[in-house]
Design a protein around this motif. Structure first.
Motif, PDB file in Angstrom:
ATOM      1  N   GLY A  15       0.847  -1.188   0.000  1.00 39.30           N
ATOM      2  CA  GLY A  15       0.000   0.000   0.000  1.00 39.30           C
ATOM      3  C   GLY A  15       0.880   1.234   0.000  1.00 39.30           C
ATOM      4  N   LEU A  16       0.263   2.383   0.161  1.00 50.62           N
ATOM      5  CA  LEU A  16       1.034   3.626   0.242  1.00 50.62           C
ATOM      6  C   LEU A  16       1.285   3.981   1.696  1.00 50.62           C
ATOM      7  CD1 LEU A  16       2.332   5.866  -1.468  1.00 50.62           C
ATOM      8  CD2 LEU A  16       0.218   7.176  -1.209  1.00 50.62           C
ATOM      9  N   GLY A  17       2.460   4.542   1.984  1.00 51.02           N
ATOM     10  CA  GLY A  17       2.776   4.969   3.339  1.00 51.02           C
ATOM     11  C   GLY A  17       1.709   5.885   3.923  1.00 51.02           C
ATOM     12  N   ARG A  18       1.599   5.906   5.231  1.00 53.96           N
ATOM     13  CA  ARG A  18       0.613   6.671   5.998  1.00 53.96           C
ATOM     14  C   ARG A  18      -0.780   6.046   5.908  1.00 53.96           C
ATOM     15  NH1 ARG A  18       3.303  11.740   6.633  1.00 53.96           N
ATOM     16  NH2 ARG A  18       5.498  11.284   6.192  1.00 53.96           N
ATOM     17  N   SER A  19      -0.821   4.756   5.610  1.00 56.40           N
ATOM     18  CA  SER A  19      -2.107   4.059   5.512  1.00 56.40           C
ATOM     19  C   SER A  19      -2.380   3.139   6.691  1.00 56.40           C
ATOM     20  CB  SER A  19      -2.161   3.240   4.212  1.00 56.40           C
ATOM     21  OG  SER A  19      -2.118   4.079   3.074  1.00 56.40           O
ATOM     22  N   GLY A  20      -1.482   3.125   7.674  1.00 58.46           N
ATOM     23  CA  GLY A  20      -1.680   2.280   8.850  1.00 58.46           C
ATOM     24  C   GLY A  20      -0.875   0.999   8.827  1.00 58.46           C
ATOM     25  N   THR A  21       0.086   0.887   7.903  1.00 62.11           N
ATOM     26  CA  THR A  21       0.851  -0.354   7.798  1.00 62.11           C
ATOM     27  C   THR A  21       1.763  -0.590   9.005  1.00 62.11           C
ATOM     28  OG1 THR A  21       2.418   0.862   6.404  1.00 62.11           O
ATOM     29  CG2 THR A  21       0.805  -0.524   5.287  1.00 62.11           C
ATOM     30  N   THR A  22       2.331   0.480   9.553  1.00 64.36           N
ATOM     31  CA  THR A  22       3.227   0.281  10.701  1.00 64.36           C
ATOM     32  C   THR A  22       2.452  -0.240  11.903  1.00 64.36           C
ATOM     33  OG1 THR A  22       4.695   2.055   9.939  1.00 64.36           O
ATOM     34  CG2 THR A  22       4.901   1.382  12.241  1.00 64.36           C
ATOM     35  N   LEU A  23       1.263   0.303  12.134  1.00 64.16           N
ATOM     36  CA  LEU A  23       0.429  -0.184  13.230  1.00 64.16           C
ATOM     37  C   LEU A  23       0.080  -1.651  13.023  1.00 64.16           C
ATOM     38  CD1 LEU A  23      -1.380   0.062  15.705  1.00 64.16           C
ATOM     39  CD2 LEU A  23      -3.181   0.968  14.211  1.00 64.16           C
ATOM     40  N   LEU A  24      -0.363  -1.999  11.832  1.00 64.07           N
ATOM     41  CA  LEU A  24      -0.733  -3.391  11.575  1.00 64.07           C
ATOM     42  C   LEU A  24       0.474  -4.310  11.718  1.00 64.07           C
ATOM     43  CD1 LEU A  24      -2.770  -5.497  10.746  1.00 64.07           C
ATOM     44  CD2 LEU A  24      -2.376  -4.877   8.344  1.00 64.07           C
ATOM     45  N   GLU A  25       1.625  -3.862  11.243  1.00 61.40           N
ATOM     46  CA  GLU A  25       2.843  -4.662  11.380  1.00 61.40           C
ATOM     47  C   GLU A  25       3.175  -4.919  12.847  1.00 61.40           C
ATOM     48  OE1 GLU A  25       7.460  -4.438   9.925  1.00 61.40           O
ATOM     49  OE2 GLU A  25       6.504  -2.628  10.682  1.00 61.40           O
ATOM     50  N   ARG A  26       3.103  -3.876  13.662  1.00 61.86           N
ATOM     51  CA  ARG A  26       3.428  -4.044  15.075  1.00 61.86           C
ATOM     52  C   ARG A  26       2.473  -5.022  15.752  1.00 61.86           C
ATOM     53  NH1 ARG A  26       6.334  -0.563  17.974  1.00 61.86           N
ATOM     54  NH2 ARG A  26       6.389  -2.394  19.343  1.00 61.86           N
ATOM     55  N   LEU A  27       1.199  -4.972  15.398  1.00 63.60           N
ATOM     56  CA  LEU A  27       0.224  -5.884  15.993  1.00 63.60           C
ATOM     57  C   LEU A  27       0.458  -7.314  15.524  1.00 63.60           C
ATOM     58  CD1 LEU A  27      -3.012  -3.690  15.726  1.00 63.60           C
ATOM     59  CD2 LEU A  27      -1.604  -4.092  17.761  1.00 63.60           C
ATOM     60  N   LEU A  28       0.714  -7.502  14.244  1.00 58.77           N
ATOM     61  CA  LEU A  28       1.020  -8.848  13.748  1.00 58.77           C
ATOM     62  C   LEU A  28       2.277  -9.399  14.408  1.00 58.77           C
ATOM     63  CD1 LEU A  28       0.301  -8.363   9.932  1.00 58.77           C
ATOM     64  CD2 LEU A  28      -0.887  -9.973  11.437  1.00 58.77           C
ATOM     65  N   GLY A  29       3.237  -8.514  14.667  1.00 60.21           N
ATOM     66  CA  GLY A  29       4.490  -8.931  15.278  1.00 60.21           C
ATOM     67  C   GLY A  29       4.363  -9.405  16.714  1.00 60.21           C
ATOM     68  N   GLU A  30       3.218  -9.148  17.326  1.00 59.03           N
ATOM     69  CA  GLU A  30       2.975  -9.617  18.690  1.00 59.03           C
ATOM     70  C   GLU A  30       2.408 -11.037  18.716  1.00 59.03           C
ATOM     71  OE1 GLU A  30       3.686  -8.093  21.638  1.00 59.03           O
ATOM     72  OE2 GLU A  30       4.725  -6.606  20.406  1.00 59.03           O
ATOM     73  N   LEU A  31       2.025 -11.567  17.567  1.00 63.49           N
ATOM     74  CA  LEU A  31       1.450 -12.911  17.520  1.00 63.49           C
ATOM     75  C   LEU A  31       2.551 -13.964  17.663  1.00 63.49           C
ATOM     76  CD1 LEU A  31      -1.095 -12.430  14.589  1.00 63.49           C
ATOM     77  CD2 LEU A  31      -1.548 -12.341  17.051  1.00 63.49           C
TER      78      LEU A  31
END
Length: 298
Positions: A15-31
């Protein structure tokens, strides 16, 4: 480049930056069994060559995690390796090549990423590089990739790109784009990811706004769809998440956050964005904007 034969699944956030990818990445990284790596496409320039901080706070060359990955994959990090990858990227990894990514250097380029992912020792890694072209390279090169296409209202994205945000690494301002440039990039990246989906590549689309409406259930459903099994994100309670230390190599300032994080969508664009800018973005993005359900009214 490595004799590390661990079969690693890659969750690629596009996707394009500033779309929430960092937040989603951090949450996935907690699994369990999942490691978030950050924007690996920028590792070579910002990590290896510039020595910018890892998400853990240590300079990239001093981070034990990345030092071990480099040793396993390449016998250590070097400027020569980084320059080689950047040269290959300029030849192969271009958005204009997505319709036909074939290139004589594609195999060498992809093998570097394959070696890096495997050297983490993780069952699943998250790469939030975003670029559709890198996703296309990885798929074409036979890497086990699950693409998550993250979409956000282009007016919100344009408003975010127009704001001044300091980089935690050096205090310098992050790149800013005007509304027209953002709109064109938003359309190009999303259209390229749509093309991959039409080719039969496994692509899961996640709207930023829908995800943050119910982050716990949304993450659980996404994990199940990605083949991660029964996902119980106990670190999310309503609209609050608790994040541990990460080793993300690049991304927005959120990659450094540890502890309690509020999961609330940013809709400041609806009142703060100038009417003229809003109209420009709406006009330049209308076909895909409507496809993703973003109407004229905020």
């Amino acid at each position: 480049m490595t004799d590390h034969e661990h079969a690693t699944q890659v969750i690629y956030l596009g996707g394009l930056g500033r779309s929430g990818t960092t937040l989603l990445e951090r949450l996935l990284g907690e699994l369990p069994g999942v490691i978030a790596l950050g924007e690996v496409v920028h590792l070579w320039e910002r990590g290896v060559l510039a020595g910018q901080p890892c998400g853990c706070g240590a300079p990239f060359p001093a981070c034990p995690f990345w030092r071990q990955v480099g040793e396993r994959a390449f016998g250590g990090w070097s400027a020569r390796l980084a320059e080689r990858v950047l040269t290959l990227r300029r030849r192969v990894d271009r958005t204009r090549r997505v319709p036909r990514i074939a290139h004589p250097d594609l195999g060498d380029y992809v093998e570097i990423y394959r070696s890096l992912y495997a050297a983490t020792g993780a069952r699943v890694v998250v790469d939030s590089s975003k670029h559709a072209s890198l996703a296309c390279c990885l798929v074409s090169g036979g890497v086990d990739v699950r693409i998550v296409h993250v979409v956000r209202d282009p007016r919100a994205v344009a408003h975010s790109w127009g704001r001044t945000v300091e980089r935690p690494e050096d205090g310098l301002p992050m790149t800013r784009w005007g509304p027209a440039r953002t709109a064109l990039h938003w359309t190009a990246q999303n259209a390229a990811l749509e093309l991959l989906a039409r080719r039969g590549v496994p692509v899961t689309t996640v709207r930023y706004e829908d995800f943050l409406a119910a982050p716990g259930p949304a993450l659980g459903a996404l994990g199940h769809e990605l083949g991660l099994g029964a996902v119980e994100p106990s670190f999310i309670d309503g609209r609050t998440a608790w994040l541990g230390l990460s080793h993300t190599v690049s991304g927005n300032p959120m990659r450094f956050q540890v502890g309690r994080v509020e999961l609330r969508r940013d809709d400041s664009w609806a009142t703060a964005m100038a009417g003229g800018d809003r109209r420009v973005v709406s006009l330049l993005t209308w076909p895909l904007r409507l496809r993703y359900g973003y109407r004229e009214a905020a």
